[in-house]
Design a protein around this motif. Structure first.
Motif, PDB file in Angstrom:
ATOM      1  N   UNK A   1      75.732  98.490  20.222  1.00  0.00           N
ATOM      2  CA  UNK A   1      76.352  97.991  18.996  1.00  0.00           C
ATOM      3  C   UNK A   1      77.863  97.773  19.116  1.00  0.00           C
ATOM      4  N   UNK A   2      78.460  98.191  20.214  1.00  0.00           N
ATOM      5  CA  UNK A   2      79.889  98.012  20.399  1.00  0.00           C
ATOM      6  C   UNK A   2      80.226  96.586  20.804  1.00  0.00           C
ATOM      7  N   UNK A   3      81.507  96.217  20.747  1.00  0.00           N
ATOM      8  CA  UNK A   3      81.909  94.841  21.093  1.00  0.00           C
ATOM      9  C   UNK A   3      81.591  94.475  22.539  1.00  0.00           C
ATOM     10  N   UNK A   4      81.659  95.437  23.459  1.00  0.00           N
ATOM     11  CA  UNK A   4      81.372  95.154  24.861  1.00  0.00           C
ATOM     12  C   UNK A   4      79.881  95.147  25.154  1.00  0.00           C
ATOM     13  N   UNK A   5      79.070  95.664  24.240  1.00  0.00           N
ATOM     14  CA  UNK A   5      77.620  95.747  24.469  1.00  0.00           C
ATOM     15  C   UNK A   5      76.962  94.374  24.504  1.00  0.00           C
TER      16      UNK A   5
END
Length: 245
Positions: free
Chosen positions: A139-143
């Motif tokens: 769910x993170x921006x880098x995911x």
């Protein structure tokens, strides 16, 4: 049938108005061999002649039991292979949550299988980006650009496997996060409770660093050979060329 328990159950049905369900009995029949039967019985009343009777339903479940036994044997065999693999293996559902983890995964993560169940891969393997947002892995921006996450989702979408994909992950090793070179494969299959993907993950950091070190050494040796050849060529040229005063 020579089965005392079955005889006892049948004898009690009429006087006691009892019944029984799913009673299994094994028997060898002429021309049919060993069979497994499933029986259900209850009392019924014939209104026409006012007679009590026993309704006995018999189902031959021999093939079903043989299939169940074969599946149990196959399942046990697959479980043994799964646990014996030296490479970390996890089974995830379509939500990427861990349903099963082998011993190699437990050693790699220093967690028990029970501690991993229901968590996502990035949380289990302690990926740095799983800490970016409260929701955790995925769910993170880098995911959104995570190669492992996207490959697993692609396997669910296409029902196809992926082999020997290499990427880098920042994982917790001891008390520090380090960039690790990861090689992984995915395999899709239909489980009893829905689609599943097996993820095989291998840390090849040390192997890759050793290979790169060897390649640098070989390149250095090749450069050394070039310098040596050039030096010898110059020496040979100097010997052949006369010196003029």
């Amino acid at each position: 049938w020579g089965a005392s328990r079955l005889q006892e159950l049948l004898q009690n049905i009429l006087p006691q108005n009892t019944s029984f369900n799913n009673f299994e009995i094994e028997h060898t029949l002429p021309d049919m061999g060993h069979r497994i039967m499933l029986m259900n019985a209850r009392r019924i009343y014939g209104s026409a002649n006012k007679t009590q009777m026993i309704l006995l339903v018999i189902e031959d479940i021999t093939e079903r039991k043989q299939t169940e036994k074969a599946l149990q044997s196959s399942s046990a065999e697959l479980q043994s292979i799964f646990d014996a693999s030296p490479i970390p293996l996890i089974v995830v559902n379509s939500d990427r949550r861990v349903l099963k983890a082998n011993r190699a995964t437990q050693m790699f993560t220093q967690q028990t299988e029970q501690e991993m169940l229901g968590r996502r891969g990035g949380d289990v393997f302690r990926c740095l980006h799983a800490l970016d947002v409260p929701e955790g892995c995925g769910f993170g921006p880098d995911c959104k650009t995570c190669v492992v996450r996207n490959t697993v989702l692609e396997s669910f979408r296409t029902k196809k496997s992926a082999m020997n994909v290499e990427t880098e992950l920042t994982l917790l090793a001891g008390e520090e996060y380090t960039v690790r070179n990861i090689r992984f494969s995915t395999s899709y299959f239909e489980g009893d409770s829905g689609p599943r993907v097996v993820v095989a993950l291998e840390d090849i950091t040390d192997r890759k660093q050793a290979r790169e070190k060897l390649e640098r050494a070989l390149e250095s040796a090749r450069q050394g050979e070039k310098v040596k050849s050039l030096f010898l060529a110059n020496m040979s040229h100097d010997r052949r060329t006369p010196t003029h005063a």
